[in-house]
Design a protein around this motif. Structure first.
Motif, PDB file in Angstrom:
ATOM      1  N   THR A   8      55.943  29.230  50.781  1.00  0.00           N
ATOM      2  CA  THR A   8      56.230  29.341  49.346  1.00  0.00           C
ATOM      3  C   THR A   8      55.841  30.698  48.756  1.00  0.00           C
ATOM      4  N   ASP A   9      55.411  31.644  49.593  1.00  0.00           N
ATOM      5  CA  ASP A   9      54.910  32.920  49.079  1.00  0.00           C
ATOM      6  C   ASP A   9      55.998  33.707  48.345  1.00  0.00           C
ATOM      7  N   GLU A  10      57.171  33.878  48.966  1.00  0.00           N
ATOM      8  CA  GLU A  10      58.236  34.651  48.328  1.00  0.00           C
ATOM      9  C   GLU A  10      58.697  33.995  47.035  1.00  0.00           C
ATOM     10  N   LEU A  11      58.767  32.665  47.023  1.00  0.00           N
ATOM     11  CA  LEU A  11      59.165  31.957  45.804  1.00  0.00           C
ATOM     12  C   LEU A  11      58.157  32.165  44.692  1.00  0.00           C
ATOM     13  N   ASN A  12      56.871  32.076  45.004  1.00  0.00           N
ATOM     14  CA  ASN A  12      55.833  32.262  43.987  1.00  0.00           C
ATOM     15  C   ASN A  12      55.878  33.672  43.411  1.00  0.00           C
ATOM     16  N   LYS A  13      56.060  34.672  44.252  1.00  0.00           N
ATOM     17  CA  LYS A  13      56.131  36.050  43.765  1.00  0.00           C
ATOM     18  C   LYS A  13      57.354  36.238  42.862  1.00  0.00           C
ATOM     19  N   SER A  14      58.466  35.622  43.234  1.00  0.00           N
ATOM     20  CA  SER A  14      59.686  35.766  42.441  1.00  0.00           C
ATOM     21  C   SER A  14      59.529  35.119  41.071  1.00  0.00           C
ATOM     22  N   LEU A  15      58.884  33.960  41.014  1.00  0.00           N
ATOM     23  CA  LEU A  15      58.736  33.246  39.745  1.00  0.00           C
ATOM     24  C   LEU A  15      57.708  33.889  38.834  1.00  0.00           C
ATOM     25  N   GLN A  16      56.828  34.737  39.368  1.00  0.00           N
ATOM     26  CA  GLN A  16      55.818  35.395  38.551  1.00  0.00           C
ATOM     27  C   GLN A  16      56.338  36.671  37.894  1.00  0.00           C
ATOM     28  N   LYS A  17      57.526  37.110  38.269  1.00  0.00           N
ATOM     29  CA  LYS A  17      58.074  38.317  37.671  1.00  0.00           C
ATOM     30  C   LYS A  17      58.560  38.022  36.258  1.00  0.00           C
ATOM     31  N   LYS A  18      58.348  39.002  35.363  1.00  0.00           N
ATOM     32  CA  LYS A  18      58.789  38.822  33.982  1.00  0.00           C
ATOM     33  C   LYS A  18      60.319  38.781  33.901  1.00  0.00           C
ATOM     34  N   GLU A  19      60.961  39.643  34.653  1.00  0.00           N
ATOM     35  CA  GLU A  19      62.422  39.673  34.657  1.00  0.00           C
ATOM     36  C   GLU A  19      62.882  39.198  36.025  1.00  0.00           C
ATOM     37  N   GLN A  20      63.476  38.029  36.058  1.00  0.00           N
ATOM     38  CA  GLN A  20      63.762  37.408  37.332  1.00  0.00           C
ATOM     39  C   GLN A  20      65.250  37.471  37.662  1.00  0.00           C
ATOM     40  N   ASP A  21      65.542  37.598  38.945  1.00  0.00           N
ATOM     41  CA  ASP A  21      66.887  37.400  39.433  1.00  0.00           C
ATOM     42  C   ASP A  21      67.013  35.910  39.733  1.00  0.00           C
ATOM     43  N   ILE A  22      67.544  35.168  38.760  1.00  0.00           N
ATOM     44  CA  ILE A  22      67.536  33.717  38.851  1.00  0.00           C
ATOM     45  C   ILE A  22      68.340  33.221  40.045  1.00  0.00           C
ATOM     46  N   ALA A  23      69.439  33.886  40.346  1.00  0.00           N
ATOM     47  CA  ALA A  23      70.264  33.441  41.464  1.00  0.00           C
ATOM     48  C   ALA A  23      69.459  33.443  42.767  1.00  0.00           C
ATOM     49  N   ASN A  24      68.748  34.537  43.027  1.00  0.00           N
ATOM     50  CA  ASN A  24      67.928  34.604  44.239  1.00  0.00           C
ATOM     51  C   ASN A  24      66.721  33.678  44.158  1.00  0.00           C
ATOM     52  N   ALA A  25      66.157  33.517  42.953  1.00  0.00           N
ATOM     53  CA  ALA A  25      65.008  32.623  42.795  1.00  0.00           C
ATOM     54  C   ALA A  25      65.393  31.179  43.119  1.00  0.00           C
ATOM     55  N   MET A  26      66.555  30.743  42.649  1.00  0.00           N
ATOM     56  CA  MET A  26      66.989  29.378  42.936  1.00  0.00           C
ATOM     57  C   MET A  26      67.299  29.198  44.418  1.00  0.00           C
ATOM     58  N   LEU A  27      67.809  30.243  45.058  1.00  0.00           N
ATOM     59  CA  LEU A  27      68.013  30.162  46.509  1.00  0.00           C
ATOM     60  C   LEU A  27      66.689  30.029  47.238  1.00  0.00           C
ATOM     61  N   LEU A  28      65.661  30.739  46.730  1.00  0.00           N
ATOM     62  CA  LEU A  28      64.342  30.641  47.346  1.00  0.00           C
ATOM     63  C   LEU A  28      63.748  29.248  47.177  1.00  0.00           C
ATOM     64  N   VAL A  29      64.058  28.580  46.062  1.00  0.00           N
ATOM     65  CA  VAL A  29      63.611  27.195  45.873  1.00  0.00           C
ATOM     66  C   VAL A  29      64.201  26.305  46.954  1.00  0.00           C
ATOM     67  N   GLU A  30      65.508  26.439  47.179  1.00  0.00           N
ATOM     68  CA  GLU A  30      66.165  25.622  48.197  1.00  0.00           C
ATOM     69  C   GLU A  30      65.650  25.964  49.587  1.00  0.00           C
ATOM     70  N   VAL A  31      65.403  27.251  49.826  1.00  0.00           N
ATOM     71  CA  VAL A  31      64.870  27.674  51.128  1.00  0.00           C
ATOM     72  C   VAL A  31      63.486  27.075  51.356  1.00  0.00           C
ATOM     73  N   ALA A  32      62.635  27.104  50.315  1.00  0.00           N
ATOM     74  CA  ALA A  32      61.284  26.555  50.440  1.00  0.00           C
ATOM     75  C   ALA A  32      61.331  25.052  50.705  1.00  0.00           C
ATOM     76  N   LYS A  33      62.210  24.344  50.009  1.00  0.00           N
ATOM     77  CA  LYS A  33      62.342  22.901  50.234  1.00  0.00           C
ATOM     78  C   LYS A  33      62.772  22.607  51.670  1.00  0.00           C
ATOM     79  N   ARG A  34      63.751  23.382  52.147  1.00  0.00           N
ATOM     80  CA  ARG A  34      64.254  23.139  53.499  1.00  0.00           C
ATOM     81  C   ARG A  34      63.189  23.453  54.553  1.00  0.00           C
ATOM     82  N   ARG A  35      62.458  24.550  54.365  1.00  0.00           N
ATOM     83  CA  ARG A  35      61.427  24.908  55.342  1.00  0.00           C
ATOM     84  C   ARG A  35      60.289  23.895  55.332  1.00  0.00           C
TER      85      ARG A  35
END
Length: 277
Positions: free
Chosen positions: A12-39
């Motif tokens: 979950t490290d990459e997902l946590n770093k992405s969600l802590q950014k003030k300006e987020q790339d939501i498309a990639n962040a949501m992909l990271l959510v799905e990736v974290a769930k699958r892993r």
């Protein structure tokens, strides 16, 4: 437990770093959510043997006693004369390994449920990256319905027409919008070209989208900061004091950039009054 914790935090490290950014790339962040769930699900289904092999190698290397998984499990809070009716293997695999991963999966499902996921995917439809490849009028209209105070029935009809004209203008006609890297660039370019005046409803949606992204990250950071500020010793502070402490803590980057000269000047401009005791 420590090896399992390290594996889960690594997933979950990459997902946590992405969600802590003030300006987020939501498309990639949501992909990271799905990736974290699958892993996490893959770790739950097939990761037990690999974890045990890694722990065994670690224990042998540092002369740590390995438990016998076939023995009855004894709870540390119970008498050894009253062992449980399941083994050490069952406790570690079911009560620890599977349960901790299930908690992580449940946390992701609660924070990113179907409604939230749909909203964030709709936000990406305004993203100008790759020549507005994610643009979808139907999804954008569905997002606009979430703001009934700003988009009434008349505005919704006007918005649909504006979106159809807007996408042809910025994608096919105006080359100034061809190399934008995100919603911030889009917002600035709309103002620079004064297209915010031609498409006021579209520009309003872009502003709402930017506020949503920043607010989401700010709320996450604020709740994390509360754990440090409102602790067991300071649990009686009122809302005003808590707010005053959170602002400089969360926005410490702003306060760090304030120079000493600015601080001295501020104090010099203050006119303290003499108080007779």
């Amino acid at each position: 437990m420590l090896h399992l914790m390290r594996d889960i935090l690594g997933i979950t490290d990459e997902l946590n770093k992405s969600l802590q950014k003030k300006e987020q790339d939501i498309a990639n962040a949501m992909l990271l959510v799905e990736v974290a769930k699958r892993r996490l699900q893959m770790l739950r289904d097939d990761g037990w043997d690999a974890l045990i092999n890694k722990v065994s190698t670690f224990c042998i290397k540092y002369n740590i006693l390995l438990p016998n998984f076939d023995e009855p499990y004894v709870n540390s809070g119970r008498s050894r004369r009253k062992p449980t009716d399941y083994t050490v293997l069952h406790h570690n695999r079911v009560e620890v390994f599977c349960k901790i991963i299930d908690w992580q999966l449940q946390e992701l499902d609660d924070r990113f449920n179907e409604v939230t996921t749909d909203l964030l995917h709709e936000v990406t439809c305004l993203n100008p990256v790759d020549s507005f490849s994610s643009f979808n009028i139907r999804k954008i209209m569905r997002m606009a319905k979430l703001y009934p105070d700003d988009f009434d029935e008349f505005s919704m009809n006007a918005l649909e027409n504006q979106l159809a004209t807007y996408i042809i203008d910025v994608r096919d006609m105006d080359e100034r919008f061809s190399n934008l890297n995100g919603l911030c660039d889009l917002s600035r370019k709309l103002v620079e070209t004064k297209k915010n005046l031609n498409f006021p409803l579209v520009f309003r949606l872009v502003k709402f989208t930017l506020l949503l992204l920043v607010a989401t990250a700010s709320v996450e950071r604020a709740f994390s900061a509360m754990k440090f500020i409102k602790n067991a010793l300071e649990n009686r502070m009122n809302d005003e004091l808590l707010s005053g402490c959170l602002v400089p803590y969360v926005e410490k980057d702003v306060f760090i950039n304030i120079s000493n000269d600015t601080i001295v000047k501020t104090f010099q401009e203050m006119k303290p009054r003499r108080v007779r005791l």
